[in-house]
Design a protein around this motif. Structure first.
Motif, PDB file in Angstrom:
ATOM      1  N   TYR A 106       0.816  -1.213   0.000  1.00 40.50           N
ATOM      2  CA  TYR A 106       0.000   0.000   0.000  1.00 40.50           C
ATOM      3  C   TYR A 106       0.856   1.272   0.000  1.00 40.50           C
ATOM      4  O   TYR A 106       0.430   2.314  -0.515  1.00 40.50           O
ATOM      5  CB  TYR A 106      -0.921   0.039   1.225  1.00 40.50           C
ATOM      6  N   THR A 107       2.048   1.196   0.611  1.00 39.61           N
ATOM      7  CA  THR A 107       2.867   2.400   0.775  1.00 39.61           C
ATOM      8  C   THR A 107       4.254   2.165   0.172  1.00 39.61           C
ATOM      9  O   THR A 107       4.427   2.223  -1.019  1.00 39.61           O
ATOM     10  CB  THR A 107       2.962   2.784   2.265  1.00 39.61           C
ATOM     11  N   GLY A 168      -3.574   1.168   4.230  1.00 39.82           N
ATOM     12  CA  GLY A 168      -2.165   1.040   4.560  1.00 39.82           C
ATOM     13  C   GLY A 168      -1.881   1.443   5.997  1.00 39.82           C
ATOM     14  O   GLY A 168      -1.096   0.792   6.697  1.00 39.82           O
TER      15      GLY A 168
END
Length: 312
Positions: A106-107, A168
């Motif tokens: 997600y990041t 996230g």
């Protein structure tokens, strides 16, 4: 200088080098996971976790067969030990690894590794609850730093926006909780069997669970030379070698010093993500990363001990 003092000095230097090397390799493995997940290789977070844990678990098994076969036999013939190791691996290590890898997806590796440090703050809170006491001044300071760091990473300093995808951020906090569980749970196991054996069998148990869930044989995974090298680096360098080096450091300089030096992991992950993968980190993120590292120093030095099982 006496021979004993000289030997003690060499052991201390070896411990510092091994601990820093282990933490650096953990950070590097996060960047390798980011590389695999962002490429066209067909990997999912669960598939990366499966390959990492099962591969490293098998390496640890080979190592234990060569180094301490009698101890390994005693462990696997004890039903209660196997049950506790299975919980440690399937719940503690697996949940820690899969949530960490999901956050990377997600990041990025740097953000995921820093958010994982919230686990130390959760350990402090759980310890206070178990002892039925209020946090000490250093612990409260560490908690405030962890909250401030998470705020800066999540918003880049602007409360009206969420700079990190909400899933996230939530997975990052879940990773912190999972990290706290795998730090707290295996204390008796570690005292009885040692960190290498417990980590190795736990990694193997978690790898079996991850592989059963991931079913990698159903995925269309295609690796070129760079992809294979990144996967091999995650298994061999970022997991097996990193844990082995870190545990040697714990043996040489103690868990408190080792946990403090282990703060190099988020620095390593951030540097590799920036220099290798071109990930950009705004100033607010960098300040948040620095606050989280200060939190690690405050909380671990006030607690006085930390599980030797290590980081990622």
């Amino acid at each position: 200088m006496s021979v004993a003092a000289s030997g003690s000095g060499r052991r201390f230097v070896r411990g510092v080098i091994c601990t820093l090397a282990g933490g650096t390799l953990w950070g590097f493995s996060g960047a390798c996971a980011q590389f695999l997940l962002s490429g066209a290789y067909g990997f999912t977070p669960l598939a990366v976790t499966s390959a990492r844990m099962l591969g490293a678990g098998l390496l640890f098994l080979v190592y234990m067969l060569a180094a301490n076969r009698a101890g390994l036999k005693a462990m696997v013939t004890s039903r209660s030990t196997l049950a506790r190791v299975a919980v440690f691996g399937a719940v503690g290590l697996f949940l820690n690894q899969i949530t960490y890898t999901v956050v990377i997806d997600y990041t990025n590796a740097g953000t995921a590794t820093v958010l994982q440090c919230t686990g130390i703050a959760f350990v402090m809170l759980f310890s206070c609850l178990a002892a039925k006491r209020l946090p000490k001044a250093k612990e409260l300071g560490g908690l405030a730093l962890a909250i401030g760091a998470t705020y800066l990473i999540a918003t880049h300093g602007d409360p009206s926006t969420l700079a990190v995808p909400l899933p996230g951020l939530l997975w990052g906090l879940a990773n912190g909780l999972a990290c706290a569980f795998y730090i707290i749970y295996p204390k008796r196991l570690l005292e009885q069997w040692g960190a290498v054996a417990v980590t190795g069998l736990g990694m193997l148990a978690g790898g079996i669970v991850a592989t059963a869930l991931a079913q990698p044989w159903t995925l269309s995974i295609s690796l070129d030379g760079a992809g294979f090298a990144a996967l091999a680096a995650i298994v061999v360098l970022g997991t097996f070698a990193a844990f082995t080096l870190y545990l040697q450091g714990v043996s040489d300089i103690g868990p408190v010093r080792a946990s403090l030096l282990g703060a190099i992991e988020p620095v390593s992950a951030t540097v590799f993500a920036w220099a290798w993968l071109g990930t950009q980190f705004p100033l607010a993120d960098c300040i948040g990363f620095a606050l989280m590292i200060v939190m690690v120093f405050l909380v671990t030095s006030s607690k006085g001990e930390r599980n030797a099982a290590g980081g990622d």
